[in-house]
Motif scaffolding. Structure first.
Motif, PDB file in Angstrom:
ATOM      1  N   LEU A  48       0.813  -1.218   0.000  1.00  0.00           N
ATOM      2  CA  LEU A  48       0.000   0.000   0.000  1.00  0.00           C
ATOM      3  C   LEU A  48       0.845   1.266   0.000  1.00  0.00           C
ATOM      4  CD1 LEU A  48      -2.805  -1.055   2.515  1.00  0.00           C
ATOM      5  CD2 LEU A  48      -2.917  -0.993   0.018  1.00  0.00           C
ATOM      6  N   SER A  49       2.129   1.136   0.377  1.00  0.00           N
ATOM      7  CA  SER A  49       3.009   2.314   0.398  1.00  0.00           C
ATOM      8  C   SER A  49       3.750   2.534  -0.914  1.00  0.00           C
ATOM      9  CB  SER A  49       4.034   2.173   1.534  1.00  0.00           C
ATOM     10  OG  SER A  49       4.927   1.096   1.282  1.00  0.00           O
ATOM     11  N   ILE A  50       3.551   1.650  -1.907  1.00  0.00           N
ATOM     12  CA  ILE A  50       4.215   1.808  -3.205  1.00  0.00           C
ATOM     13  C   ILE A  50       3.675   3.067  -3.881  1.00  0.00           C
ATOM     14  CG2 ILE A  50       4.566   0.791  -5.485  1.00  0.00           C
ATOM     15  CD1 ILE A  50       4.170  -1.959  -4.203  1.00  0.00           C
ATOM     16  N   PRO A  51       4.556   3.977  -4.307  1.00  0.00           N
ATOM     17  CA  PRO A  51       4.083   5.210  -4.968  1.00  0.00           C
ATOM     18  C   PRO A  51       3.210   4.906  -6.183  1.00  0.00           C
ATOM     19  CG  PRO A  51       6.418   5.383  -4.418  1.00  0.00           C
ATOM     20  CD  PRO A  51       6.026   3.955  -4.155  1.00  0.00           C
ATOM     21  N   GLY A  52       2.038   5.498  -6.215  1.00  0.00           N
ATOM     22  CA  GLY A  52       1.130   5.328  -7.344  1.00  0.00           C
ATOM     23  C   GLY A  52       0.251   4.097  -7.276  1.00  0.00           C
ATOM     24  N   PHE A  53       0.451   3.265  -6.258  1.00  0.00           N
ATOM     25  CA  PHE A  53      -0.340   2.037  -6.152  1.00  0.00           C
ATOM     26  C   PHE A  53      -1.763   2.376  -5.713  1.00  0.00           C
ATOM     27  CE2 PHE A  53      -2.058  -1.639  -3.934  1.00  0.00           C
ATOM     28  CZ  PHE A  53      -1.737  -2.675  -4.781  1.00  0.00           C
ATOM     29  N   ALA A  54      -2.742   1.786  -6.382  1.00  0.00           N
ATOM     30  CA  ALA A  54      -4.147   1.990  -6.036  1.00  0.00           C
ATOM     31  C   ALA A  54      -4.773   0.631  -5.749  1.00  0.00           C
ATOM     32  CB  ALA A  54      -4.892   2.695  -7.162  1.00  0.00           C
ATOM     33  N   ALA A  55      -5.060   0.385  -4.488  1.00  0.00           N
ATOM     34  CA  ALA A  55      -5.545  -0.933  -4.075  1.00  0.00           C
ATOM     35  C   ALA A  55      -6.869  -1.293  -4.728  1.00  0.00           C
ATOM     36  CB  ALA A  55      -5.684  -0.974  -2.552  1.00  0.00           C
ATOM     37  N   SER A  56      -7.660  -0.309  -5.101  1.00  0.00           N
ATOM     38  CA  SER A  56      -8.964  -0.581  -5.700  1.00  0.00           C
ATOM     39  C   SER A  56      -8.879  -0.878  -7.190  1.00  0.00           C
ATOM     40  CB  SER A  56      -9.902   0.609  -5.471  1.00  0.00           C
ATOM     41  OG  SER A  56      -9.392   1.767  -6.121  1.00  0.00           O
ATOM     42  N   ARG A  57      -7.673  -0.750  -7.774  1.00  0.00           N
ATOM     43  CA  ARG A  57      -7.517  -1.008  -9.216  1.00  0.00           C
ATOM     44  C   ARG A  57      -6.508  -2.109  -9.522  1.00  0.00           C
ATOM     45  NH1 ARG A  57      -7.253   4.712  -9.511  1.00  0.00           N
ATOM     46  NH2 ARG A  57      -5.084   4.631 -10.209  1.00  0.00           N
ATOM     47  N   GLN A  58      -5.680  -2.467  -8.559  1.00  0.00           N
ATOM     48  CA  GLN A  58      -4.679  -3.518  -8.775  1.00  0.00           C
ATOM     49  C   GLN A  58      -5.268  -4.864  -8.359  1.00  0.00           C
ATOM     50  OE1 GLN A  58      -1.265  -3.365  -9.865  1.00  0.00           O
ATOM     51  NE2 GLN A  58      -1.508  -5.585  -9.873  1.00  0.00           N
ATOM     52  N   TRP A  59      -5.278  -5.826  -9.252  1.00  0.00           N
ATOM     53  CA  TRP A  59      -5.916  -7.110  -8.943  1.00  0.00           C
ATOM     54  C   TRP A  59      -5.023  -8.008  -8.102  1.00  0.00           C
ATOM     55  CZ3 TRP A  59      -4.103 -11.856 -10.876  1.00  0.00           C
ATOM     56  CH2 TRP A  59      -3.150 -11.785 -11.902  1.00  0.00           C
ATOM     57  N   MET A  60      -5.682  -8.727  -7.191  1.00  0.00           N
ATOM     58  CA  MET A  60      -5.014  -9.694  -6.327  1.00  0.00           C
ATOM     59  C   MET A  60      -5.213 -11.119  -6.845  1.00  0.00           C
ATOM     60  SD  MET A  60      -5.719 -10.526  -2.275  1.00  0.00           S
ATOM     61  CE  MET A  60      -5.032  -8.989  -1.639  1.00  0.00           C
ATOM     62  N   ILE A  61      -6.424 -11.433  -7.235  1.00  0.00           N
ATOM     63  CA  ILE A  61      -6.759 -12.764  -7.761  1.00  0.00           C
ATOM     64  C   ILE A  61      -7.847 -12.578  -8.813  1.00  0.00           C
ATOM     65  CG2 ILE A  61      -7.803 -15.010  -7.233  1.00  0.00           C
ATOM     66  CD1 ILE A  61      -6.557 -14.758  -4.424  1.00  0.00           C
ATOM     67  N   ASP A  63      -7.871  -4.053  -2.238  1.00  0.00           N
ATOM     68  CA  ASP A  63      -8.691  -3.514  -1.149  1.00  0.00           C
ATOM     69  C   ASP A  63      -9.761  -4.523  -0.747  1.00  0.00           C
ATOM     70  OD1 ASP A  63     -10.424  -3.407  -3.268  1.00  0.00           O
ATOM     71  OD2 ASP A  63     -10.966  -1.296  -3.016  1.00  0.00           O
ATOM     72  N   PHE A  64      -9.668  -5.742  -1.307  1.00  0.00           N
ATOM     73  CA  PHE A  64     -10.500  -6.892  -0.976  1.00  0.00           C
ATOM     74  C   PHE A  64     -11.935  -6.792  -1.504  1.00  0.00           C
ATOM     75  CE2 PHE A  64      -7.228  -6.833   2.394  1.00  0.00           C
ATOM     76  CZ  PHE A  64      -6.611  -8.033   2.093  1.00  0.00           C
ATOM     77  N   HIS A  65     -12.210  -5.877  -2.401  1.00  0.00           N
ATOM     78  CA  HIS A  65     -13.531  -5.901  -3.029  1.00  0.00           C
ATOM     79  C   HIS A  65     -13.452  -6.750  -4.296  1.00  0.00           C
ATOM     80  CE1 HIS A  65     -12.346  -2.942  -6.168  1.00  0.00           C
ATOM     81  NE2 HIS A  65     -13.473  -3.288  -6.774  1.00  0.00           N
ATOM     82  N   ALA A  66     -14.552  -7.423  -4.603  1.00  0.00           N
ATOM     83  CA  ALA A  66     -14.622  -8.292  -5.779  1.00  0.00           C
ATOM     84  C   ALA A  66     -15.662  -7.747  -6.743  1.00  0.00           C
ATOM     85  CB  ALA A  66     -14.975  -9.718  -5.372  1.00  0.00           C
ATOM     86  N   GLU A  67     -15.381  -7.875  -8.026  1.00  0.00           N
ATOM     87  CA  GLU A  67     -16.339  -7.423  -9.030  1.00  0.00           C
ATOM     88  C   GLU A  67     -16.092  -8.134 -10.352  1.00  0.00           C
ATOM     89  OE1 GLU A  67     -15.616  -3.560 -11.113  1.00  0.00           O
ATOM     90  OE2 GLU A  67     -14.353  -3.154  -9.364  1.00  0.00           O
ATOM     91  N   SER A  68     -17.090  -8.060 -11.229  1.00  0.00           N
ATOM     92  CA  SER A  68     -16.946  -8.565 -12.599  1.00  0.00           C
ATOM     93  C   SER A  68     -16.487  -7.428 -13.479  1.00  0.00           C
ATOM     94  CB  SER A  68     -18.293  -9.098 -13.110  1.00  0.00           C
ATOM     95  OG  SER A  68     -18.737 -10.181 -12.332  1.00  0.00           O
ATOM     96  N   VAL A  69     -15.443  -7.662 -14.272  1.00  0.00           N
ATOM     97  CA  VAL A  69     -14.951  -6.640 -15.188  1.00  0.00           C
ATOM     98  C   VAL A  69     -15.003  -7.191 -16.605  1.00  0.00           C
ATOM     99  CG1 VAL A  69     -13.433  -5.646 -13.436  1.00  0.00           C
ATOM    100  CG2 VAL A  69     -12.530  -7.371 -14.995  1.00  0.00           C
ATOM    101  N   PRO A  70     -15.230  -6.337 -17.611  1.00  0.00           N
ATOM    102  CA  PRO A  70     -15.244  -6.828 -18.999  1.00  0.00           C
ATOM    103  C   PRO A  70     -13.926  -7.500 -19.351  1.00  0.00           C
ATOM    104  CG  PRO A  70     -16.099  -4.591 -18.865  1.00  0.00           C
ATOM    105  CD  PRO A  70     -15.521  -4.893 -17.522  1.00  0.00           C
TER     106      PRO A  70
END
Length: 224
Positions: free
Chosen positions: A166-179, A211-218
């Motif tokens: 989360l401290s990485i410059p420019g990192f956005a937890a809501s846009r970077q995928w985890m799984i 940020d641990f939210h899940a969603e469907s993306v195109p």
């Protein structure tokens, strides 16, 4: 003696029979199409539920391990788990209400994408995928130049802590995928036996973000 005349029931003509058969066939087709759409929708909902469970388990694991992600984990996530095999399930099993990992191979149903299972007709496999590296973010402490969140690719083999990520410059937890759910198209050209050649959810992929939210993306979405 005059007997009453009995009128015979009028028989269906060939054209009428064909018309009835055609109507029945159309209704059956509509029923099959509707059933397939309903099944696909149900699979998508269950898949998103799986990802939310996985995200919650990873978050709880981090809370018990000073913010560290599970690992070292393989990037292709197995739907089974056992100890010392690079299985995500081996780290988060207790947080999914499963038995702790040991030498016995066990199923982790939350790690199974139902659409993948229905499409591939397989009882187990690899249908979710975690990032080998955080693309677009340079790590001066890693000779490869990347941050490897689940440890595979880190010089010491250890997973990163969420605080570090989360401290990485420019990192956005809501846009970077985890799984995300996995197929050949988004698998960087990897040839993995038993892997779906096309996205299993059709026009979307299901993703859990940092940020641990899940969603469907195109499927056309380019995730960082």
């Amino acid at each position: 003696m005059n007997f009453p005349r009995i009128n015979k029931p009028k028989a269906f003509t060939l054209i009428e029979l064909l018309a009835v058969i055609a109507i029945i066939a159309i209704l059956a087709t509509l029923g099959v199409v509707g059933s397939k759409k309903a099944m696909a929708s149900a699979d998508n909902v269950r898949c998103l539920s799986n990802l939310r469970q996985i995200g919650a388990a990873i978050s709880l694991y981090g809370g018990d391990n000073q913010g560290a992600l599970p690992g070292q984990c393989d990037n292709s996530i197995r739907t089974t788990y056992r100890i010392n095999n690079g299985d995500l399930g081996a780290f988060i099993a207790p947080y999914l209400g499963l038995l702790a990992a040991d030498t016995v191979t066990r199923d982790a149903t939350s790690l199974m994408c139902p659409a993948w299972k229905n499409k591939m007709k397989a009882a187990d496999g690899k249908c979710y995928w975690s990032p080998f590296r955080l693309k677009g973010f340079y790590n001066p402490d890693n000779p490869s130049g990347y941050f490897s969140p689940f440890g595979k690719g880190q010089p010491d083999g250890k997973p990163l802590r969420m605080q570090t990520i989360l401290s990485i410059p420019g990192f956005a937890a809501s846009r970077q995928w985890m799984i995300q759910d996995f197929d050949m198209v988004n698998g960087s050209g990897l040839e993995m036996p038993g892997q779906s050649s096309t996205p299993v959810h059709g026009s979307v992929r299901n993703v859990i973000f940092f940020d641990f939210h899940a969603e469907s993306v195109p499927v056309s979405t380019v995730l960082n």
